[in-house]
Design an enzyme around this catalytic site. Sequence first.
Site, PDB file in Angstrom:
ATOM      1  N   ASP A   1       0.795  -1.016   0.121  1.00 37.94           N
ATOM      2  CA  ASP A   1      -0.100  -0.094  -0.019  1.00 37.94           C
ATOM      3  C   ASP A   1       0.570   1.695  -0.004  1.00 37.94           C
ATOM      4  OD1 ASP A   1      -1.432   2.278   0.671  1.00 37.94           O
ATOM      5  OD2 ASP A   1      -2.714   1.154   1.430  1.00 37.94           O
ATOM      6  N   HIS A   2       1.194   2.028  -1.157  1.00 36.62           N
ATOM      7  CA  HIS A   2       1.775   2.533  -1.349  1.00 36.62           C
ATOM      8  C   HIS A   2       2.197   4.025  -0.336  1.00 36.62           C
ATOM      9  CE1 HIS A   2      -0.231   5.109  -3.971  1.00 36.62           C
ATOM     10  NE2 HIS A   2       0.212   6.266  -3.587  1.00 36.62           N
TER      11      HIS A   2
ATOM     12  N   HIS B   1      -5.639   2.624   1.136  1.00 35.21           N
ATOM     13  CA  HIS B   1      -4.864   3.970   1.569  1.00 35.21           C
ATOM     14  C   HIS B   1      -5.853   4.997   2.762  1.00 35.21           C
ATOM     15  CE1 HIS B   1      -3.111   2.933  -1.836  1.00 35.21           C
ATOM     16  NE2 HIS B   1      -3.712   4.435  -3.097  1.00 35.21           N
TER      17      HIS B   1
HETATM   18  C1  BG6 Z   1      -3.814   4.585  -6.177  1.00 34.59           C
HETATM   19  C2  BG6 Z   1      -5.160   4.733  -6.509  1.00 34.59           C
HETATM   20  O1  BG6 Z   1      -3.248   3.357  -5.146  1.00 34.59           O
HETATM   21  O2  BG6 Z   1      -4.042   6.474  -5.571  1.00 34.59           O
HETATM   22  C3  BG6 Z   1      -5.523   5.390  -7.968  1.00 34.59           C
HETATM   23  O3  BG6 Z   1      -5.878   3.691  -7.352  1.00 34.59           O
HETATM   24  C4  BG6 Z   1      -5.304   7.299  -7.277  1.00 34.59           C
HETATM   25  O4  BG6 Z   1      -6.810   6.395  -8.251  1.00 34.59           O
HETATM   26  C5  BG6 Z   1      -3.763   7.273  -6.184  1.00 34.59           C
HETATM   27  O5  BG6 Z   1      -4.858   7.749  -8.024  1.00 34.59           O
HETATM   28  C6  BG6 Z   1      -3.123   8.481  -5.642  1.00 34.59           C
HETATM   29  O6  BG6 Z   1      -1.586   8.671  -4.958  1.00 34.59           O
HETATM   30  P1  BG6 Z   1      -1.138   9.052  -4.489  1.00 34.59           P
HETATM   31  O7  BG6 Z   1       0.310   8.914  -3.992  1.00 34.59           O
HETATM   32  O8  BG6 Z   1      -1.046  10.357  -5.841  1.00 34.59           O
HETATM   33  O9  BG6 Z   1      -1.843  10.299  -3.815  1.00 34.59           O
END
Ligand code: BG6
Length: 496
Positions: A188-189, A251
């Site tokens: 989960d980044h 997230h």
């Molecule tokens: C991803 C989603 O996991 O996270 C996307 O699938 C979203 O829809 C993205 O745009 C958002 O990531 P960040 O790091 O740009 O906030």
Amino acid sequence: MTSDSGDQVPAQTTTIVIMGASGDLARRKLIPSLCSLFCKGRLGPEVRIVGMARTRQTEQQFRESLAEGMEEFAHFSPGSDAWDEFISRVGYCYGDVTSQDDLENLDETLRGIESPGQPANRLYYLALAPSLYGPAVLNLGATGMARETGCWRRVVIEKPFGSDLATAQELNQVVHSVFSESQVFRIDHYLGKETVQNLLVFRFANTIFEPIWSRSYIDNIQITVSETVPVSERAGYYDQAGVLRDMFQNHLLQLLTVVAMEPPSNFQADLLRNEKVKVLNAVRRPTLIEHGGTRGNHETSRIAVTGQYGGYLDEPGVPSGSRTPTYAAVRLDIDNWRWQGVPFYLRSGKALEDKRTEIIIQFRKPPHMMFAHEITANILAIQVQPHEGLHIEFQAKTPDEKMEMRPVDLEFHYEDSFGGMDLPDAYERLLLDAMNGDASLFTRSDEIEEAWEIIDPIIQSLPAPDHYNVGSRGPEAADDLLAKDGRRWLDPHSRF
Ligand code: BG6
């Protein structure tokens, strides 16, 4: 972030195998992050990368497409010497993960590049369509490629992990039939973002915040992940998922756990994840909000609002009449001693007025006001992105006036305090942790299932989404969700 794993350089032979290497994720995130690690000296000399995909192309063509991806997506330029050195470590192998023969072929290619006499460590990164996670894992098992004989073998699995509780449980079973949990890294980044990790430091490496981090001093908590981008070319995936699967199940709930968890006794993967699971377990299940006797839909609609931006139905690939929400706002309650009675308001959406990820802790007002003055309560705003940092708002006396006061702001920003240091991309941290075997910032199987248990009933009982305009704050009903609790969203422009 461990145990300072960031400073360790994997010294043994390690091959990072990107399955689905011709896709967007590899070009946009994985290769730029690996190249950045390489430039910082954090990929040891024995680390190699092999891409596998169903595209018929030569190694040279693959490398060229990665170079184009770097130009387009990387936030830095490695310089031509560093790039040449980095890309010389990247190979390509044609293959379809659903074919056992192709995986055997990949295995042979990998054996060919692994140094004899050294452990043949491998990190399989599934950058694939979710429907291929199961087949890929099963074939890694069937070909013996998951076996750890004098080496380690690990698998990184991207989100979405399942599309509901039942499919997540099935996928966990498949994964566990081949890999032990300690080999599995569900990514989960958001957990790799510096500010999210800093939240752990902020809470548990300082003494001044933790005593007030509870229902005794906190009125409510707001977690916002707002995006300006529309769905565009991702409509095929997105229309099936919608915002609750795409952003909330992972997230937003991960952010909630980091804010709400108890302090673990040690910064160690399982202790940390045990505490996160306890929080998720204590989140009141939407179907349980029914003490009055009215069930399901009615009660869920009291805690969830959804929206769809104007023009979503015209995006290529969106079926006509789709009711997929591109925005949601949800109230969750945590039934434990620390958080009883403190609502957590979560919201996220596409095509909104700004790109902002922020956690707001709104404190209670003083129990008694000796000044004849209406005040706003203290706020702690944690800015996850952009302008990473935090603000504390408190009341101060206006100089040279009688007893007038107004809120003022105490700020910390990474760019000021750690000037000149670029914040690493979340994927850098997470790739390095996976290579070092540190699962602290990855989601465990039980965490994933708890999260689905919270989100599933909300998805199942959603009414048709409200309309909202592109570039707006989302549907008005999201304001009503808080207004009926006597509260409001604390957006930056409405705070002072
Ligand atoms: C991803 C989603 O996991 O996270 C996307 O699938 C979203 O829809 C993205 O745009 C958002 O990531 P960040 O790091 O740009 O906030």
